[in-house]
Motif scaffolding. Structure first.
Motif, mmCIF file in Angstrom:
data_model
loop_
_atom_site.group_PDB
_atom_site.id
_atom_site.type_symbol
_atom_site.label_atom_id
_atom_site.label_comp_id
_atom_site.label_asym_id
_atom_site.label_seq_id
_atom_site.Cartn_x
_atom_site.Cartn_y
_atom_site.Cartn_z
ATOM 1 N N LEU A 7 0.848 -1.190 0.000
ATOM 2 C CA LEU A 7 0.000 0.000 0.000
ATOM 3 C C LEU A 7 0.881 1.238 0.000
ATOM 4 N N THR A 8 0.397 2.318 -0.608
ATOM 5 C CA THR A 8 1.067 3.603 -0.449
ATOM 6 C C THR A 8 0.587 4.246 0.848
ATOM 7 N N TYR A 9 1.321 5.230 1.306
ATOM 8 C CA TYR A 9 0.909 5.910 2.535
ATOM 9 C C TYR A 9 -0.437 6.610 2.328
ATOM 10 N N SER A 10 -0.671 7.126 1.132
ATOM 11 C CA SER A 10 -1.960 7.781 0.861
ATOM 12 C C SER A 10 -3.104 6.796 1.002
ATOM 13 N N GLU A 11 -2.901 5.553 0.564
ATOM 14 C CA GLU A 11 -3.945 4.543 0.719
ATOM 15 C C GLU A 11 -4.147 4.181 2.194
ATOM 16 N N VAL A 12 -3.035 4.105 2.931
ATOM 17 C CA VAL A 12 -3.134 3.801 4.367
ATOM 18 C C VAL A 12 -3.922 4.889 5.077
ATOM 19 N N ALA A 13 -3.681 6.148 4.687
ATOM 20 C CA ALA A 13 -4.311 7.283 5.363
ATOM 21 C C ALA A 13 -5.812 7.365 5.121
ATOM 22 N N GLU A 14 -6.341 6.570 4.207
ATOM 23 C CA GLU A 14 -7.786 6.536 3.986
ATOM 24 C C GLU A 14 -8.515 5.819 5.120
ATOM 25 N N HIS A 15 -7.755 5.115 5.969
ATOM 26 C CA HIS A 15 -8.340 4.336 7.061
ATOM 27 C C HIS A 15 -7.972 4.963 8.404
ATOM 28 N N PRO A 16 -8.761 4.731 9.438
ATOM 29 C CA PRO A 16 -8.383 5.208 10.774
ATOM 30 C C PRO A 16 -7.053 4.575 11.206
ATOM 31 N N LEU A 17 -6.218 5.392 11.837
ATOM 32 C CA LEU A 17 -4.896 4.923 12.258
ATOM 33 C C LEU A 17 -4.744 5.032 13.768
ATOM 34 N N VAL A 18 -3.792 4.309 14.288
ATOM 35 C CA VAL A 18 -3.241 4.557 15.621
ATOM 36 C C VAL A 18 -1.784 4.917 15.392
ATOM 37 N N GLY A 19 -1.265 5.844 16.179
ATOM 38 C CA GLY A 19 0.089 6.317 15.918
ATOM 39 C C GLY A 19 0.850 6.638 17.188
#
Length: 296
Positions: free
Chosen positions: A184-196
């Motif tokens: 996945l690209t980071y842009s695709e990852v950012a489409e989903h809720p994250l924990v960081g």
């Protein structure tokens, strides 16, 4: 038969690097000088120690045996020097080791356990530090060793060597939304809720620096200070997380997906503090424990 300790160190460096040229560089020797030392070592042993090829060198069976015993001899020598030095070394002068959050997760603790157990007379002051600050501290001679990220440490003039891969991946709950995905690209990852990680953490700031000002808006369901907690949250299905691959326990039930952005490919380097003359034997020993921990 007498063996020179520097020759043994050179031979181990050559075996580890698979190259006489690279081994010579680690010992700050010219290639002709290193080659002459190896030939002298083989003459003294009375047997070939290296198989030379166009792509480098590898040890013969006799060379493998020599390397194994040389490691033991050099380790004992460092312990001897450390034990004697403890009578003159100020107890307020520990070794200083710096590293970022990724290194502090597993690599540094693993190296510290083995080093402090083997060297009870040597103390180590460990601090978490982002690569730019670590480099400045090392250049100023205020730290002995630092574990840094390669792309932020180039051109600083310090002596450095690669410790291992520290590429980033995206993780999520096993059987969750990453199932069947390989990259996945980071842009695709950012489409989903994250924990960081917390905004001030080295890894979080490193990612935000590389995605740039046009990065997608990210929804963090929560942020935490510890990689272990972050991985546990992702495994529980709270959200996806971007973490170093080396931080993941292979036995943990997780879906792991490559992060395909070029900036996600990175390496950890071992950097030495600026100094006049050779490194203290204890610093050399700690560096070796970091190398061993990186290969686990």
């Amino acid at each position: 038969m007498r063996y020179d300790l520097d020759d043994l160190r050179l031979f181990l460096d050559i075996v580890e690097e698979g190259s006489i040229t690279a081994g010579a560089r680690r010992m700050h020797l010219s290639l002709p000088s290193a080659s002459a030392r190896v030939r002298s070592l083989e003459h003294q042993a009375g047997v070939a120690l290296l198989i030379r090829g166009r792509r480098g060198v590898r040890p013969t069976p006799a060379g493998t045996t020599l390397a194994r015993h040389a490691r033991e001899v050099l380790a004992q020598t460092v312990r001897l020097e450390s034990a004697v030095a403890s009578y003159t070394r100020s107890p307020t002068s520990p070794l200083v080791l710096l590293g970022g959050g990724s290194a502090m997760h597993q690599l540094v603790p693993r190296a510290l356990v083995s080093f402090l157990r083997d060297y009870p007379d040597v103390d180590v002051q460990v601090s978490e530090s982002r690569t730019p600050q670590t480099v400045r501290t090392l250049v100023d001679g205020e730290a002995d060793l630092g574990v840094v990220v390669d792309d932020e440490a180039r051109g600083c003039g310090l002596e450095m060597e690669t410790l291992g891969d520290d590429s980033l991946v995206v993780i999520g709950q096993a059987g969750g939304i990453l199932t069947g995905r390989t990259a996945l690209t980071y842009s695709e990852v950012a489409e989903h809720p994250l924990v960081g990680l917390d905004a001030a953490s080295a890894l979080r700031r490193w990612v935000e620096k590389h995605v740039g000002p046009h990065a997608p808006v990210v929804r963090y369901r929560t942020t935490v200070a510890d990689l272990n907690v972050l991985i546990a949250l992702a495994a529980a299905g709270v959200g996806l997380a971007v973490v170093p691959r080396r931080a993941i326990d292979p036995g943990r039930p997780l879906d792991v997906c490559e992060l395909s952005d070029a900036w996600a490919r990175r390496h950890l380097l071992l950097a030495w503090g600026a100094r006049n003359g050779p490194s203290p034997p204890a610093a050399e020993a700690l560096a070796e424990h970091l190398r061993m921990a990186s290969n686990v």
